[in-house]
Design a protein around this motif. Structure first.
Motif, PDB file in Angstrom:
ATOM      1  N   VAL A 142       0.843  -1.195   0.000  1.00  8.28           N
ATOM      2  CA  VAL A 142       0.000   0.000   0.000  1.00  8.28           C
ATOM      3  C   VAL A 142       0.881   1.249   0.000  1.00  8.28           C
ATOM      4  N   ALA A 143       1.981   1.225   0.741  1.00  9.16           N
ATOM      5  CA  ALA A 143       2.889   2.376   0.789  1.00  9.16           C
ATOM      6  C   ALA A 143       3.493   2.662  -0.583  1.00  9.16           C
ATOM      7  N   ASP A 144       3.755   1.607  -1.366  1.00 11.11           N
ATOM      8  CA  ASP A 144       4.294   1.807  -2.719  1.00 11.11           C
ATOM      9  C   ASP A 144       3.245   2.467  -3.607  1.00 11.11           C
ATOM     10  N   ASP A 145       1.989   2.029  -3.491  1.00 16.76           N
ATOM     11  CA  ASP A 145       0.904   2.640  -4.265  1.00 16.76           C
ATOM     12  C   ASP A 145       0.734   4.107  -3.896  1.00 16.76           C
ATOM     13  N   ALA A 146       0.837   4.421  -2.599  1.00 17.43           N
ATOM     14  CA  ALA A 146       0.720   5.809  -2.148  1.00 17.43           C
ATOM     15  C   ALA A 146       1.863   6.660  -2.692  1.00 17.43           C
ATOM     16  N   ALA A 147       3.066   6.090  -2.746  1.00 16.70           N
ATOM     17  CA  ALA A 147       4.211   6.825  -3.288  1.00 16.70           C
ATOM     18  C   ALA A 147       3.980   7.158  -4.758  1.00 16.70           C
ATOM     19  N   LEU A 148       3.416   6.222  -5.506  1.00 17.39           N
ATOM     20  CA  LEU A 148       3.132   6.472  -6.915  1.00 17.39           C
ATOM     21  C   LEU A 148       2.040   7.529  -7.070  1.00 17.39           C
ATOM     22  N   ALA A 149       1.041   7.500  -6.203  1.00 19.55           N
ATOM     23  CA  ALA A 149      -0.087   8.435  -6.283  1.00 19.55           C
ATOM     24  C   ALA A 149       0.363   9.890  -6.142  1.00 19.55           C
ATOM     25  N   ARG A 150       1.414  10.148  -5.410  1.00 17.94           N
ATOM     26  CA  ARG A 150       1.854  11.544  -5.245  1.00 17.94           C
ATOM     27  C   ARG A 150       2.360  12.153  -6.555  1.00 17.94           C
ATOM     28  N   TRP A 151       2.647  11.292  -7.527  1.00 20.49           N
ATOM     29  CA  TRP A 151       3.061  11.766  -8.854  1.00 20.49           C
ATOM     30  C   TRP A 151       1.852  11.905  -9.778  1.00 20.49           C
ATOM     31  N   GLY A 152       0.651  11.664  -9.243  1.00 21.74           N
ATOM     32  CA  GLY A 152      -0.549  11.783 -10.051  1.00 21.74           C
ATOM     33  C   GLY A 152      -0.842  10.551 -10.880  1.00 21.74           C
ATOM     34  N   ILE A 153      -0.292   9.404 -10.475  1.00 20.38           N
ATOM     35  CA  ILE A 153      -0.512   8.149 -11.212  1.00 20.38           C
ATOM     36  C   ILE A 153      -1.216   7.175 -10.279  1.00 20.38           C
ATOM     37  N   ALA A 154      -2.358   6.671 -10.708  1.00 20.33           N
ATOM     38  CA  ALA A 154      -3.092   5.683  -9.906  1.00 20.33           C
ATOM     39  C   ALA A 154      -2.496   4.303 -10.166  1.00 20.33           C
ATOM     40  N   ALA A 155      -2.327   3.533  -9.120  1.00 19.09           N
ATOM     41  CA  ALA A 155      -1.817   2.176  -9.246  1.00 19.09           C
ATOM     42  C   ALA A 155      -2.824   1.326  -9.999  1.00 19.09           C
ATOM     43  N   SER A 156      -2.355   0.597 -10.975  1.00 15.33           N
ATOM     44  CA  SER A 156      -3.249  -0.244 -11.779  1.00 15.33           C
ATOM     45  C   SER A 156      -3.261  -1.683 -11.282  1.00 15.33           C
ATOM     46  N   ASN A 157      -2.614  -1.927 -10.153  1.00 19.93           N
ATOM     47  CA  ASN A 157      -2.545  -3.293  -9.638  1.00 19.93           C
ATOM     48  C   ASN A 157      -3.537  -3.525  -8.502  1.00 19.93           C
ATOM     49  N   ALA A 158      -4.372  -2.549  -8.215  1.00 18.18           N
ATOM     50  CA  ALA A 158      -5.317  -2.681  -7.099  1.00 18.18           C
ATOM     51  C   ALA A 158      -6.502  -3.543  -7.485  1.00 18.18           C
TER      52      ALA A 158
END
Length: 158
Positions: A142-158
């Motif tokens: 989840v922390a990795d997904d949150a790190a990606l989200a700060r760049w404006g990219i939604a995780a596609s692995n959820a």
């Protein structure tokens, strides 16, 4: 000759050789940021004896190339190099290198972190850890997904 930007390989790599090649012939470079990821001997509270990484040849390289292009658009950087190992790895082995060049450190740091956040969540790699209780596949945290989200990219692995 232009240096390859993405390598997926079983062989280990030399960080100093890769950085030297990335900087070669570019007198504009005033900063190089590099991140090296290694295999830990533990994960999620269990010991890890090996990690096996698999990928989808062709798709993986294309995906990482697209993210390097995006990093070059977002940040004032000159070049980037990503090496990711696959196959069977042991604790302390190098897994990944992300290196970025720019005129100043701030842009290199940001682009390097952007690329690493992407690699942790979106690049088509599959990791299997061998633990005392058997093998287990590793999902993005989840922390990795949150790190990606700060760049404006939604995780596609959820």
């Amino acid at each position: 000759m232009t240096q390859e930007r993405v390598s997926i390989q079983t062989a280990d790599f030399s960080v100093s050789d890769e950085i030297a090649a990335l900087r070669a012939g570019d007198a504009r470079v005033g900063a190089v940021c590099a991140f090296v990821g290694t295999v830990r001997d533990h994960s999620a509270g269990q010991s890890v004896s090996t990690m096996e990484l698999e990928h989808y040849p062709g798709m993986t390289e294309k995906s990482i190339e697209a993210m390097i292009d995006e990093a070059l658009r977002r940040f004032d950087v000159y070049g980037a190099r990503v090496i990711h190992r696959v196959g069977l790895l042991q604790p302390e082995d190098q897994i990944v290198l992300v290196a970025v060049t720019s005129a100043h450190r701030g842009q290199s740091f940001q682009a390097c972190e952007f690329l690493m956040d992407y690699l942790k969540t979106q690049a088509p790699f599959w990791k299997k850890e061998q633990t005392p209780e058997g093998a287990r596949w590793v999902d993005a945290r989840v922390a990795d997904d949150a790190a990606l989200a700060r760049w404006g990219i939604a995780a596609s692995n959820a």
